[in-house]
Design a protein around this motif. Structure first.
Motif, PDB file in Angstrom:
ATOM      1  N   GLY A 108     106.980  72.088  -6.354  1.00  0.00           N
ATOM      2  CA  GLY A 108     106.827  73.462  -5.920  1.00  0.00           C
ATOM      3  C   GLY A 108     107.554  73.754  -4.626  1.00  0.00           C
ATOM      4  O   GLY A 108     108.172  74.822  -4.459  1.00  0.00           O
ATOM      5  N   TYR A 109     107.507  72.810  -3.704  1.00  0.00           N
ATOM      6  CA  TYR A 109     108.153  73.002  -2.399  1.00  0.00           C
ATOM      7  C   TYR A 109     109.643  73.266  -2.563  1.00  0.00           C
ATOM      8  O   TYR A 109     110.191  74.213  -1.988  1.00  0.00           O
ATOM      9  CB  TYR A 109     107.919  71.773  -1.526  1.00  0.00           C
ATOM     10  CG  TYR A 109     108.606  71.847  -0.182  1.00  0.00           C
ATOM     11  CD1 TYR A 109     108.025  72.539   0.875  1.00  0.00           C
ATOM     12  CD2 TYR A 109     109.842  71.242   0.018  1.00  0.00           C
ATOM     13  CE1 TYR A 109     108.665  72.620   2.109  1.00  0.00           C
ATOM     14  CE2 TYR A 109     110.480  71.308   1.242  1.00  0.00           C
ATOM     15  CZ  TYR A 109     109.889  72.000   2.284  1.00  0.00           C
ATOM     16  OH  TYR A 109     110.534  72.078   3.497  1.00  0.00           O
ATOM     17  N   TRP A 110     110.318  72.446  -3.385  1.00  0.00           N
ATOM     18  CA  TRP A 110     111.771  72.563  -3.493  1.00  0.00           C
ATOM     19  C   TRP A 110     112.200  73.724  -4.377  1.00  0.00           C
ATOM     20  O   TRP A 110     113.235  74.370  -4.108  1.00  0.00           O
ATOM     21  CB  TRP A 110     112.370  71.243  -3.965  1.00  0.00           C
ATOM     22  CG  TRP A 110     112.286  70.217  -2.887  1.00  0.00           C
ATOM     23  CD1 TRP A 110     111.390  69.190  -2.776  1.00  0.00           C
ATOM     24  CD2 TRP A 110     113.096  70.158  -1.710  1.00  0.00           C
ATOM     25  NE1 TRP A 110     111.600  68.482  -1.606  1.00  0.00           N
ATOM     26  CE2 TRP A 110     112.641  69.053  -0.932  1.00  0.00           C
ATOM     27  CE3 TRP A 110     114.167  70.912  -1.235  1.00  0.00           C
ATOM     28  CZ2 TRP A 110     113.225  68.711   0.281  1.00  0.00           C
ATOM     29  CZ3 TRP A 110     114.758  70.562  -0.023  1.00  0.00           C
ATOM     30  CH2 TRP A 110     114.285  69.475   0.724  1.00  0.00           C
ATOM     31  N   TRP A 111     111.442  74.051  -5.421  1.00  0.00           N
ATOM     32  CA  TRP A 111     111.807  75.225  -6.220  1.00  0.00           C
ATOM     33  C   TRP A 111     111.626  76.501  -5.403  1.00  0.00           C
ATOM     34  O   TRP A 111     112.443  77.420  -5.481  1.00  0.00           O
ATOM     35  CB  TRP A 111     110.984  75.266  -7.507  1.00  0.00           C
ATOM     36  CG  TRP A 111     111.482  74.291  -8.527  1.00  0.00           C
ATOM     37  CD1 TRP A 111     111.059  73.005  -8.719  1.00  0.00           C
ATOM     38  CD2 TRP A 111     112.531  74.502  -9.473  1.00  0.00           C
ATOM     39  NE1 TRP A 111     111.776  72.401  -9.729  1.00  0.00           N
ATOM     40  CE2 TRP A 111     112.680  73.301 -10.217  1.00  0.00           C
ATOM     41  CE3 TRP A 111     113.344  75.591  -9.789  1.00  0.00           C
ATOM     42  CZ2 TRP A 111     113.625  73.157 -11.238  1.00  0.00           C
ATOM     43  CZ3 TRP A 111     114.289  75.463 -10.817  1.00  0.00           C
ATOM     44  CH2 TRP A 111     114.419  74.253 -11.526  1.00  0.00           C
ATOM     45  N   GLN A 112     110.578  76.548  -4.601  1.00  0.00           N
ATOM     46  CA  GLN A 112     110.386  77.727  -3.763  1.00  0.00           C
ATOM     47  C   GLN A 112     111.466  77.812  -2.691  1.00  0.00           C
ATOM     48  O   GLN A 112     112.004  78.884  -2.408  1.00  0.00           O
ATOM     49  CB  GLN A 112     109.008  77.685  -3.109  1.00  0.00           C
ATOM     50  CG  GLN A 112     108.700  78.935  -2.290  1.00  0.00           C
ATOM     51  CD  GLN A 112     107.350  78.840  -1.619  1.00  0.00           C
ATOM     52  OE1 GLN A 112     107.154  78.010  -0.738  1.00  0.00           O
ATOM     53  NE2 GLN A 112     106.430  79.677  -2.041  1.00  0.00           N
ATOM     54  N   ARG A 113     111.803  76.678  -2.116  1.00  0.00           N
ATOM     55  CA  ARG A 113     112.822  76.672  -1.066  1.00  0.00           C
ATOM     56  C   ARG A 113     114.176  77.146  -1.599  1.00  0.00           C
ATOM     57  O   ARG A 113     114.975  77.739  -0.865  1.00  0.00           O
ATOM     58  CB  ARG A 113     112.947  75.259  -0.484  1.00  0.00           C
ATOM     59  CG  ARG A 113     113.911  75.150   0.673  1.00  0.00           C
ATOM     60  CD  ARG A 113     113.744  73.866   1.430  1.00  0.00           C
ATOM     61  NE  ARG A 113     114.735  73.728   2.477  1.00  0.00           N
ATOM     62  CZ  ARG A 113     114.735  72.762   3.378  1.00  0.00           C
ATOM     63  NH1 ARG A 113     113.770  71.840   3.359  1.00  0.00           N
ATOM     64  NH2 ARG A 113     115.666  72.695   4.300  1.00  0.00           N
ATOM     65  N   ALA A 114     114.444  76.900  -2.881  1.00  0.00           N
ATOM     66  CA  ALA A 114     115.698  77.342  -3.495  1.00  0.00           C
ATOM     67  C   ALA A 114     115.650  78.801  -3.931  1.00  0.00           C
ATOM     68  O   ALA A 114     116.604  79.291  -4.533  1.00  0.00           O
ATOM     69  CB  ALA A 114     116.020  76.454  -4.695  1.00  0.00           C
ATOM     70  N   GLY A 115     114.541  79.495  -3.637  1.00  0.00           N
ATOM     71  CA  GLY A 115     114.475  80.931  -3.886  1.00  0.00           C
ATOM     72  C   GLY A 115     113.803  81.341  -5.173  1.00  0.00           C
ATOM     73  O   GLY A 115     113.820  82.513  -5.537  1.00  0.00           O
ATOM     74  N   HIS A 116     113.158  80.401  -5.862  1.00  0.00           N
ATOM     75  CA  HIS A 116     112.495  80.730  -7.125  1.00  0.00           C
ATOM     76  C   HIS A 116     111.082  81.274  -6.876  1.00  0.00           C
ATOM     77  O   HIS A 116     110.460  80.989  -5.851  1.00  0.00           O
ATOM     78  CB  HIS A 116     112.424  79.488  -8.015  1.00  0.00           C
ATOM     79  CG  HIS A 116     113.773  78.933  -8.373  1.00  0.00           C
ATOM     80  ND1 HIS A 116     114.486  79.374  -9.466  1.00  0.00           N
ATOM     81  CD2 HIS A 116     114.550  78.000  -7.772  1.00  0.00           C
ATOM     82  CE1 HIS A 116     115.642  78.724  -9.534  1.00  0.00           C
ATOM     83  NE2 HIS A 116     115.707  77.889  -8.514  1.00  0.00           N
ATOM     84  N   ASP A 117     110.605  82.016  -7.834  1.00  0.00           N
ATOM     85  CA  ASP A 117     109.253  82.580  -7.789  1.00  0.00           C
ATOM     86  C   ASP A 117     108.310  81.612  -8.505  1.00  0.00           C
ATOM     87  O   ASP A 117     108.403  81.433  -9.721  1.00  0.00           O
ATOM     88  CB  ASP A 117     109.247  83.947  -8.474  1.00  0.00           C
ATOM     89  CG  ASP A 117     107.882  84.615  -8.440  1.00  0.00           C
ATOM     90  OD1 ASP A 117     107.020  84.168  -7.649  1.00  0.00           O
ATOM     91  OD2 ASP A 117     107.674  85.564  -9.217  1.00  0.00           O
ATOM     92  N   LEU A 118     107.402  80.998  -7.761  1.00  0.00           N
ATOM     93  CA  LEU A 118     106.509  80.000  -8.335  1.00  0.00           C
ATOM     94  C   LEU A 118     105.306  80.667  -9.004  1.00  0.00           C
ATOM     95  O   LEU A 118     104.687  81.562  -8.436  1.00  0.00           O
ATOM     96  CB  LEU A 118     106.016  79.032  -7.264  1.00  0.00           C
ATOM     97  CG  LEU A 118     107.054  78.183  -6.538  1.00  0.00           C
ATOM     98  CD1 LEU A 118     106.359  77.128  -5.688  1.00  0.00           C
ATOM     99  CD2 LEU A 118     108.012  77.530  -7.510  1.00  0.00           C
ATOM    100  N   VAL A 119     104.983  80.166 -10.196  1.00  0.00           N
ATOM    101  CA  VAL A 119     103.820  80.645 -10.934  1.00  0.00           C
ATOM    102  C   VAL A 119     102.887  79.453 -11.147  1.00  0.00           C
ATOM    103  O   VAL A 119     103.230  78.521 -11.880  1.00  0.00           O
ATOM    104  CB  VAL A 119     104.216  81.243 -12.290  1.00  0.00           C
ATOM    105  CG1 VAL A 119     102.976  81.735 -13.031  1.00  0.00           C
ATOM    106  CG2 VAL A 119     105.238  82.362 -12.111  1.00  0.00           C
ATOM    107  N   PRO A 120     101.699  79.433 -10.511  1.00  0.00           N
ATOM    108  CA  PRO A 120     100.790  78.295 -10.687  1.00  0.00           C
ATOM    109  C   PRO A 120     100.210  78.264 -12.094  1.00  0.00           C
ATOM    110  O   PRO A 120      99.789  79.300 -12.621  1.00  0.00           O
ATOM    111  CB  PRO A 120      99.708  78.547  -9.634  1.00  0.00           C
ATOM    112  CG  PRO A 120      99.726  80.023  -9.402  1.00  0.00           C
ATOM    113  CD  PRO A 120     101.149  80.447  -9.602  1.00  0.00           C
TER     114      PRO A 120
END
Length: 337
Positions: A108-120
């Motif tokens: 989650g940390y790296w996908w968010q850092r790359a600008g993606h919208d995280l869905v739990p």
């Protein structure tokens, strides 16, 4: 979903030493979930240290054979699956990506850092239905889950991939804790567009320190990942060790049986000490407990380090190795209950 802070990990023994004032040699570190009886590393020839790693050394073929992946699957050896976890998000334009909760937080940390919208995606939610999949463009799944140990059948993951692929989406499956002797891996389907499989030498083989792993995917994904990581993404000594460890099928069969027995023993020990039922894999037991923080501190005060989770409150126990370590853990658990 916000994952802004740097993720915590097991293996933070130096911090525990400072916090509790207990010398290193007096600790029983069960915080990482690694095989305590690692694959025996042979002598490494001087030439392996003296030469640059060579990509055509046969290691990708050995990895594919070990994983049961088809020839259509392209394989890139990497410096542990962490190298891929940090890089893969930058190969995709920003989109909605599902992340299991709880789960290994580096994803989650790296996908968010790359600008993606995280869905739990709460683990308990998948038992009801998978309608949530329709809202995603990508999904990262951990199979078995770290830290919970939930393992989904490969066919279920394959169905998710087909649905995502049909609309140009993708599925990343982290198999760092997968049992190489069972059929829960989705690697036999690697090579299909939009499917990425991560494997690691660190857990089952107990060799986390050499940083050796692999990515199996389609040609375009592997080429893009290789370009990002650059040449010599894994050291020559790591490639040498990995090729020989993966080929040692006898050790793997014997070790799988030992780990299964040890995991069952740990499950029984936790229950016998009144801590309830645990779940997990052959390499660790996950124990939900409302008093997890107190138990964690009591164990640490006795020089036993386990992994603490706050949401939900739980502990993860790696396997002791030698018999004196089992006896020490049993004594500490009795004192903590």
């Amino acid at each position: 979903m916000t994952v802004s802070s740097l993720p915590e990990h097991g293996g933070r023994l130096e911090r525990a030493i400072r916090e509790w004032g207990i010398p290193r040699h007096q600790w029983l570190d069960l915080s990482t979930g690694l095989n305590p009886q690692s694959w025996p590393i042979p002598a490494i020839p001087d030439s392996v240290w003296q030469r640059l790693p060579e990509a055509d050394d046969g290691l990708p073929e050995i990895i594919r054979d070990w994983c049961g992946a088809p020839e259509a699957a392209h394989c890139l050896p990497v410096a542990g699956s962490q190298a891929a976890i940090q890089t893969l998000p930058y190969l995709r334009p920003p989109c909605r990506v599902g992340i299991p909760v709880p789960g290994y937080r580096e994803h989650g940390y790296w996908w968010q850092r790359a600008g993606h919208d995280l869905v739990p995606i709460p683990l308990e939610q998948i038992a009801d239905n998978d309608d949530w999949l329709e809202t995603l463009e990508g999904l990262v799944w951990i199979n078995p889950n770290n830290p919970v140990g939930l393992t989904l059948p490969a066919e279920q993951l394959r169905g998710w991939h087909r649905r995502l692929q049909a609309r140009g989406g993708f599925l990343v499956v982290d198999e760092a804790f997968v049992d190489p002797l069972r059929d829960s891996s989705i690697a036999p389907y690697a090579g299909a567009h939009g499917l990425v499989v991560l494997r690691s030498l660190g857990k089952f083989f107990g060799l986390a320190g050499i940083r050796a792993g692999a990515v199996l995917s389609d040609e375009l994904t592997i080429l893009a990942l290789a370009e990002r990581l650059g040449p010599w993404a894994m050291s020559g000594p790591a490639r040498y060790i990995m090729s020989r460890a993966l080929a040692d099928r006898h050790w793997q069969r014997v070790t799988g049986q030992k780990l299964a027995s040890a995991s069952a023993r740990l499950h029984g020990l936790l229950a016998a000490c009144g801590l309830g039922d645990s779940r997990g894999t052959r390499l660790f037991r996950y124990l939900p407990h409302p008093d997890a923080r107190r138990i964690h501190r009591l164990l640490a005060s006795r020089g036993v380090l386990v992994r603490l989770f706050d949401t939900p409150p739980a502990l993860r126990f790696g396997l002791p190795g030698r018999e004196p370590e089992w006896q020490r853990l049993a004594a500490a658990l009795v004192e903590c209950h």
